[in-house]
Design an enzyme around this catalytic site. Structure first.
Site, mmCIF file in Angstrom:
data_model
loop_
_atom_site.group_PDB
_atom_site.id
_atom_site.type_symbol
_atom_site.label_atom_id
_atom_site.label_comp_id
_atom_site.label_asym_id
_atom_site.label_seq_id
_atom_site.Cartn_x
_atom_site.Cartn_y
_atom_site.Cartn_z
ATOM 1 N N ALA A 1 0.826 -1.205 0.000
ATOM 2 C CA ALA A 1 0.000 0.000 0.000
ATOM 3 C C ALA A 1 0.860 1.255 0.000
ATOM 4 O O ALA A 1 0.620 2.189 -0.785
ATOM 5 C CB ALA A 1 -0.932 -0.011 1.212
ATOM 6 N N ARG B 1 6.119 -12.092 -2.752
ATOM 7 C CA ARG B 1 5.894 -10.797 -2.121
ATOM 8 C C ARG B 1 7.141 -9.902 -2.176
ATOM 9 O O ARG B 1 7.053 -8.693 -2.413
ATOM 10 C CB ARG B 1 5.453 -10.983 -0.670
ATOM 11 C CG ARG B 1 5.007 -9.703 0.001
ATOM 12 C CD ARG B 1 4.536 -9.947 1.428
ATOM 13 N NE ARG B 1 3.956 -8.747 1.989
ATOM 14 C CZ ARG B 1 2.687 -8.375 1.864
ATOM 15 N NH1 ARG B 1 1.853 -9.136 1.192
ATOM 16 N NH2 ARG B 1 2.244 -7.258 2.404
ATOM 17 N N TYR C 1 0.786 -22.895 -4.961
ATOM 18 C CA TYR C 1 0.952 -22.465 -6.355
ATOM 19 C C TYR C 1 2.428 -22.144 -6.586
ATOM 20 O O TYR C 1 3.191 -21.947 -5.632
ATOM 21 C CB TYR C 1 0.072 -21.260 -6.702
ATOM 22 C CG TYR C 1 0.120 -20.105 -5.729
ATOM 23 C CD1 TYR C 1 1.112 -19.135 -5.807
ATOM 24 C CD2 TYR C 1 -0.846 -19.963 -4.744
ATOM 25 C CE1 TYR C 1 1.138 -18.067 -4.936
ATOM 26 C CE2 TYR C 1 -0.826 -18.904 -3.858
ATOM 27 C CZ TYR C 1 0.172 -17.959 -3.961
ATOM 28 O OH TYR C 1 0.208 -16.900 -3.085
ATOM 29 N N ASP D 1 -4.175 -2.506 4.822
ATOM 30 C CA ASP D 1 -4.486 -3.213 6.063
ATOM 31 C C ASP D 1 -4.747 -2.269 7.227
ATOM 32 O O ASP D 1 -5.426 -2.637 8.182
ATOM 33 C CB ASP D 1 -3.339 -4.158 6.438
ATOM 34 C CG ASP D 1 -3.330 -5.434 5.615
ATOM 35 O OD1 ASP D 1 -4.337 -5.711 4.938
ATOM 36 O OD2 ASP D 1 -2.315 -6.158 5.648
#
Length: 389
Positions: free
Chosen positions: A15, A105, A209, A287
């Protein structure tokens, strides 16, 4: 109004870095304060769905996204104990124009940080903030070392335990969902199908995945339990506990877990969506504003949407207060819907007994008769275009 506007962003996560680039591209003078000494991230995967990919491409980071993440071809739901297929959604066939990617990430953070710096953002590391005070002439920050920082507009992208959120709303105690999650990555041989698999069982499920061109396998395993676990991303657990939790699952799952040496463990807590997102020179996103459980893969995607909409609303309005109000109005109903959908998935993955049999039978019928119908249920989610606001 953004040209030359001084903006301070707390937090160099998804963010914070996304909003920093979005604002800098519109002319703002942006500084990001990050408590960590380096922009590294614990190894974990995430999914960028079409709604998030649209934002990254509109921020001029589309090529970086393509290089960082495998394009997902399918999602499979399987019975974890028998291995039988419950549902397969062929993304490449049913939604050929939409972009679903599996991204490490750390790689997403790196491309966003590079993009922020390229746009002129200053990223200052090692800035541990002990106090956030809003109001007065300017927001005031105090570091753990006692240094006082006065800011222009303060954007709190400081995560679950946001001091900016607390300054706006007061303290709010989260509650334990009685679920914990392990996560790990494993070395893998490239060449497997780029698909997400969800192995479902009574009171537990596992998602896996590929990452980084198929050289890593991402694993997130969730179990229901009564015991409380600290809400942290940085706890290690005994791998035996993870293996025992899934000892009744199919051999391929057990084989993966047998290779996990030190899984990360975190307790899953629910936080309410913040009542106030802005005021007194501060605003929150990601968040900090609307924490979500990880059962719809939307945490990073909502953060990207927030970043675009916040910057667009501030650019569109002559008065900052009006822009901030427009931002919350544009976002709040959507994120509440996403958070509730994630909560519902937490229940649906862990059904037991008759409810589980009926649910799986229904999903198999949908897969056989109307394969596009299941994905169509989420058109409201993936078809959303934040950049059109």
């Amino acid at each position: 109004m953004l040209i030359g506007r001084e903006v301070t962003v707390l937090g160099a996560g998804v963010a914070g870095l996304a909003v920093a680039r979005a604002l800098a591209l519109r002319g703002a003078a942006v500084t990001v304060l990050e408590q960590a000494d380096t922009l590294t991230d614990i190894g974990a995967g995430l999914q960028i769905t079409p709604n998030g990919a649209r934002v990254l491409r509109s921020l001029g980071l589309g090529d970086s996204l393509s290089g960082a993440g495998l394009r997902a071809k399918a999602v499979q739901l399987l019975d974890g104990e028998t291995g039988s297929k419950v549902l397969r959604i062929d993304l490449a066939e049913l939604r050929p124009g939409q972009e679903y990617r599996f991204v490490h990430r750390a790689d997403l953070i790196a491309l966003l940080a590079d993009g922020a710096r390229e746009a002129g953002v200053e990223i200052r590391l090692g800035q541990k903030i002990a106090e956030v005070a809003l109001g007065g002439d300017k927001p005031r920050l105090v570091t753990e070392a006692g240094t006082e920082i006065r800011t222009g507009l303060l954007i709190g992208a400081d995560g679950l335990h946001s001091r900016t959120r607390a300054a706006l709303n007061g303290p709010v105690a989260p509650f334990f969902t009685h679920q914990v999650a392990w996560r790990a990555t494993l070395p893998e041989k490239p060449g497997g199908d780029p698909e997400a698999r969800v192995y479902m069982g009574p009171g537990r499920h596992l998602v896996t995945y590929p990452l980084r061109g198929g050289t890593l396998r991402n694993i997130v395993a969730v179990e229901e339990r009564r015991n409380w676990v600290e809400e942290s991303w940085r706890l290690r657990d005994d791998p035996l506990a993870l293996r025992l939790a899934f000892e009744n699952f199919v051999p391929e799952v057990r084989d993966w877990l047998a290779r996990v040496d030190e899984p990360w463990l975190w307790g899953l807590f629910r936080h309410p969506v913040a009542r106030r997102w802005h005021g007194q020179g501060g605003v929150i996103l990601g968040d900090a504003a609307h924490p979500t459980l990880p059962f719809l893969a939307q945490g990073a995607n909502m953060a990207l949407e927030d970043a675009w909409v916040l910057s667009a609303c501030l650019a569109r309005h002559d008065e900052e207060a009006a822009g901030l109000a427009a931002y919350q109005l544009a976002r709040e109903a959507r994120v509440r819907r996403i958070v509730e959908a994630a909560n519902a998935n937490a229940r649906n993955y862990h059904l037991t007994g008759m409810k589980r049999d009926i649910a799986h039978l229904g999903l198999r019928a949908i897969a056989a008769l109307r394969p596009a119908a299941m994905l169509g249920r989420f058109d409201w989610l993936y078809g959303y275009d934040a950049t059109a606001i």
